[in-house]
Design an enzyme around this catalytic site. Structure first.
Site, mmCIF file in Angstrom:
data_model
loop_
_atom_site.group_PDB
_atom_site.id
_atom_site.type_symbol
_atom_site.label_atom_id
_atom_site.label_comp_id
_atom_site.label_asym_id
_atom_site.label_seq_id
_atom_site.Cartn_x
_atom_site.Cartn_y
_atom_site.Cartn_z
ATOM 1 C CG ASN A 486 -19.492 20.918 20.171
ATOM 2 O OD1 ASN A 486 -19.097 20.677 19.030
ATOM 3 N ND2 ASN A 486 -19.062 21.925 20.883
ATOM 4 C CG ASP A 487 -22.290 16.897 15.115
ATOM 5 O OD1 ASP A 487 -22.558 15.862 15.733
ATOM 6 O OD2 ASP A 487 -23.067 17.436 14.318
ATOM 7 C CB CYS A 488 -16.700 20.135 16.525
ATOM 8 S SG CYS A 488 -17.507 20.428 14.954
#
Ligand code: BGC
Ligand code: NOJ
Length: 817
Positions: A486-488
């Site tokens: 999850n890049d965020c």
């Protein structure tokens, strides 16, 4: 509401009105030359790298949304009326319109003022060019005198620079026009040895290469002055905006058809043979002429098109299913496999939502893309694995991205996404299972693309594993780094500055925030690595990988279980993320899927418990959302995830990529009904009837569908380039239909809805063709009890790989629960 229909026999999606809710696109080319093409002729082309070798210009986020493309105009020279046969850019009302997106080609046909036109766009295999095969028919009772104009805008190669550096670019553009061929040669005089060309099979009445001469002052593509007046100006671009337009005059008797072929291509000359004569500044055209001549010939065009059709027939033939569900059949047999090729080629670089300048090939993305692609062209998968591996760091970490043209790691973005290294193990294991090519593990590959640093691929995998062990946090869980899958979820970023990148900003020491997701992924990868090591006779290594996996499982059970689901992470203060004690974001999808896929909680009921929670809190009729409750405000210690309005993207959107993890987990617990139900919720074909809500293409998966907190719940965005493609394909073929490639052979383990009476799969695998018939007379969801191979019963449910033979291997599998 529908905007078209599937033509499964032709392997096409047929759009029957130009005004789709969003442009519905297709990809041309599957090797080195690529194009994006919308249902109204919009899009652009490039050679290998969407940023650095952009051939034609496109304007993103324009109004209308789709602006710039491979445009044609037809002008009735008796009346002066003109229109675009692909509807855009003139948007003239058409009597008939039909767009057929097929495997590597698009055909747009229309009728306007009783003039029928059809353009077939495709890239021949093995070539760096595209063909527009245009046919025009007069359906009037009287002869028609027409002008046909082509139009493309050249991009000055580097798409980023092209869209920003105007003070220079308005002066650099250069073209040549020789024998009716338009050559775009900006910067050819100095450091480039490549040029673009745009040729036409028919005699020209004129041409234009300066955009603003063709369009006229204060005009656009919907009313170019050249088309309006029915005459070209034979303009030569000096700076400004090089453009390509041919003008052909056609007279048609009633009922008569004529064909014009256009060829747009990319060509490189050897650096010492760039010019002809050698001491001139004129392009040497000798090397390109034969290719051009070949594809201006109608017969060769037809042959190349047939070859492309056969190529795809063969590729798709590797896995074909006949099941009771039409949506499974067409996604598995056609569109999902096709989308996997696109994601393999593009990664996340060029779509109508990815501008082709921002992202190269992602390390974790490309490794996961292999899951859906590896069976199609194993040799290309092999090459990709070795390219990715060469960007690995000595530490076992990885450059997060690399540019396909240079194959070098991207220094701007760097590394420290702590899930990255494990995806390499997952990718390589998928390759080994499909091919049995154990030799790849001995391939010597560089670290950080540095000569002299070569080590066998196996050593790279070992370092991937080790990377996590050397980065454990206070609970013994893996440190998250900049982000995991999850890049965020940016737990070390704490950004309060507008515009700062959540992904590259790290202002915490990174020694506290941990990821339960990476812990699950670590176990999954370690188990694969153990099997790989055992197979190489490295028993000690294998034992160690398994021992560490066991240890990590204990840590998850101790610190990663929240009572009814798996915790997501620990933040920089050591507090849980994705736990019932959190204010918002109490439960996340990713650790539920990943931990269960890794086998955690399968024995003690935790897996089933977690899946029940997913069903209770996260499942919606449009798919499973990423977390709940959505973040209603910005949490500086969580990062980008809380920057999205609730229901979108990583903030409680239906992030389709991780839905298959839950589906696999459901199959692992034997719940075929629910697995299939979840699969159907996100299957675009099953959503075709709600086109006005879904809005994206019904033939490919989108990255995201708006979640239940969003005002537009059910609306898809970011179609085509998403890990969803590979994961849904992998899930449907290997876990639901359950014909699964393993190191030793093919496993038969379907987990299906009880109502299915059975299905048949034809699968080519390591040189053999298997025809598998699964029968389910007792309405079970799982449990192959009897397996017959060529009429003979065998024990267990694994078909050991065997030497290739010419006739198919017939398999019967009986489900008895
Ligand atoms: C998006 C992510 C994506 C990332 C890539 C973020 O803004 O929400 O989905 O992975 O950018 O850099
Ligand atoms: C899209 C990115 O390409 C992928 O790498 C990432 O895992 C997901 N977004 C989730 O953030």
């Amino acid at each position: 509401m529908r905007f078209g229909h599937f033509d499964d026999d032709q392997r096409e999606y047929v759009i029957n009105q130009p005004e789709t809710p969003l442009p519905w696109i297709n990809y041309l080319g599957c090797e080195a030359y690529f194009g994006l093409i919308s249902n109204t002729g919009g899009g652009y082309s490039f050679y290998r790298d969407a940023r650095l070798r952009r051939l034609t210009r496109y304007r993103y986020n324009h109004a209308p949304f789709d602006f710039g493309g491979r445009y044609l105009y037809i002008r009735d020279n008796a009346t002066g009326e003109f229109w675009s046969p692909s509807w855009q850019p003139t948007r003239t009302k058409l009597e008939k319109y039909e767009c057929r997106h097929g495997m590597g080609y698009t055909i747009i046909g229309s009728t306007c003022k009783k003039i029928e036109a059809q353009t077939c766009y495709f890239v021949p295999l093995g070539e760096t060019l595209e063909i527009w095969k245009f046919r025009v028919t007069n359906r009037r009772k009287k002869p028609a005198k027409l002008s046909v104009f082509s139009s493309i805008e050249f991009c000055l190669w580097d798409a980023q620079d092209d869209a920003t550096n105007f003070q220079r670019n308005f002066s650099t553009g250069q073209v040549e026009v020789v024998d009716g061929v338009i050559y775009h040669k900006t910067e050819y005089r100095e450091r480039r040895n490549h040029f673009a060309y745009f040729a036409c099979s028919n005699k020209l009445a004129g041409f234009d290469t300066q955009r603003d001469t063709f369009l006229g002052a204060y005009r656009s593509w919907d009313n170019p002055v050249a088309v309006e007046q029915g005459k070209s100006f034979n303009s030569i671009a000096h700076g400004w905006a090089p453009h390509g337009s041919h003008h052909v005059k056609v007279t048609l008797k009633p009922g008569e058809t004529k064909e014009i072929n256009f060829v747009l291509g990319y060509h490189e000359n050897p650096t010492d043979q760039k010019f002809d004569p050698p001491d001139s500044q004129t392009i040497n055209k000798q090397t390109v002429k034969p290719v051009m001549a070949k594809y201006l010939d109608g017969q060769n065009v037809t042959a190349a098109f047939e070859k492309l059709r056969r190529y795809w027939g063969n590729l798709l033939g590797i896995y074909q299913v006949r099941s009771p569900d039409i949506h499974v059949n067409r996604m598995v047999n056609i569109w999902n496999a096709y989308q996997c090729m696109a994601t393999f080629n593009m990664s996340r670089s060029a779509s109508f939502y990815e501008s082709g300048i921002g992202r190269g090939l992602g390390f974790r993305d490309s490794n996961q893309d292999l899951l859906g692609f590896v069976h199609m062209v194993p040799s290309r998968a092999r090459e990709r694995i070795l390219d990715l591996t060469a960007t690995q760091l000595q530490t076992g970490g990885a450059f997060h991205q690399y540019q396909p043209l240079t194959k070098r790691g991207n220094h701007d973005l760097g590394s420290n996404f702590n899930d990255d290294p494990h995806w390499l193990i997952i990718g390589v294991s998928a390759y080994l299972k499909e091919t049995g090519d154990w030799g790849i593990l001995d391939e010597k590959v560089q670290f950080e693309n540095e000569a002299g640093s070569e080590q066998p691929l196996y050593e790279h995998l070992r370092r991937s594993f080790q990377y996590t062990l050397e980065r454990l946090g206070p609970h013994g869980l893996p440190l998250i780094g900049r982000a995991d899958w999850n890049d965020c979820l940016n737990l070390n970023c704490f950004s309060n500055t507008p515009g700062q990148s959540f992904q590259t900003t790290t202002n915490k020491d990174g020694k506290v925030a941990e990821s339960v997701f990476i812990a699950g992924l670590f176990i999954l990868a370690a188990k694969e690595l153990a099997k790989i090591a055992a197979r190489r006779g490295l028993k000690k290594d294998a034992d160690r990988y398994l021992a560490e996996a066991d240890k990590m499982e204990q840590v998850i059970l101790r610190h990663g279980w929240d009572g009814a689901w798996f915790v997501r992470a620990y933040d920089d203060f050591g507090r849980p993320v994705g736990s019932k004690i959190c204010e918002e974001g109490k439960i996340f999808i990713e650790p539920q899927g990943m931990c269960i896929m890794a086998g955690v909680g399968l024995k003690d009921g935790k897996a089933r418990r977690a899946l029940a929670s997913v069903n209770q809190y996260l499942a919606t009729k449009h798919g499973i959302v990423l977390q709940q409750p959505a973040f209603s405000k910005y949490y500086v210690h969580l990062g980008e995830i809380s920057s999205y309005p609730p229901g979108y993207k990583e903030n409680a959107g239906i992030f389709c990529h991780n839905n298959p993890w839950i589906i696999i987990a459901e199959t692992m617990t034997g719940n075929g009904g629910r697995a299939f139900d979840y699969y159907t919720r996100i299957n675009p074909s099953a959503r075709e009837n709600i086109g006005e809500i879904h809005r994206c293409e019904p033939y490919v998966f989108a990255q995201m569908v708006a979640g239940k907190d969003a005002p537009t719940h059910g609306e898809a965005k970011n179609s085509w380039l998403t890990g969803t493609a590979a994961w849904t394909y992998f899930t449907a073929t290997q876990w639901i239909l359950g014909i699964r490639a393993e190191y030793e052979g093919l496993r038969m383990d379907p987990v299906i809805p009880a109502r299915w009476k059975g299905f048949t799969v034809t699968r080519r695998f390591r040189g053999n063709t298997y025809i598998v018939e699964v029968k389910n007379p007792k309405a079970k969801q799982r449990g192959v009890k009897r397996l017959r191979v060529d009429g003979k019963e065998i024990a267990g449910n694994l078909l050991p790989a065997c030497p290739p033979r010419s006739d198919p291997i017939r398999v019967e599998a009986l489900l008895e629960g």
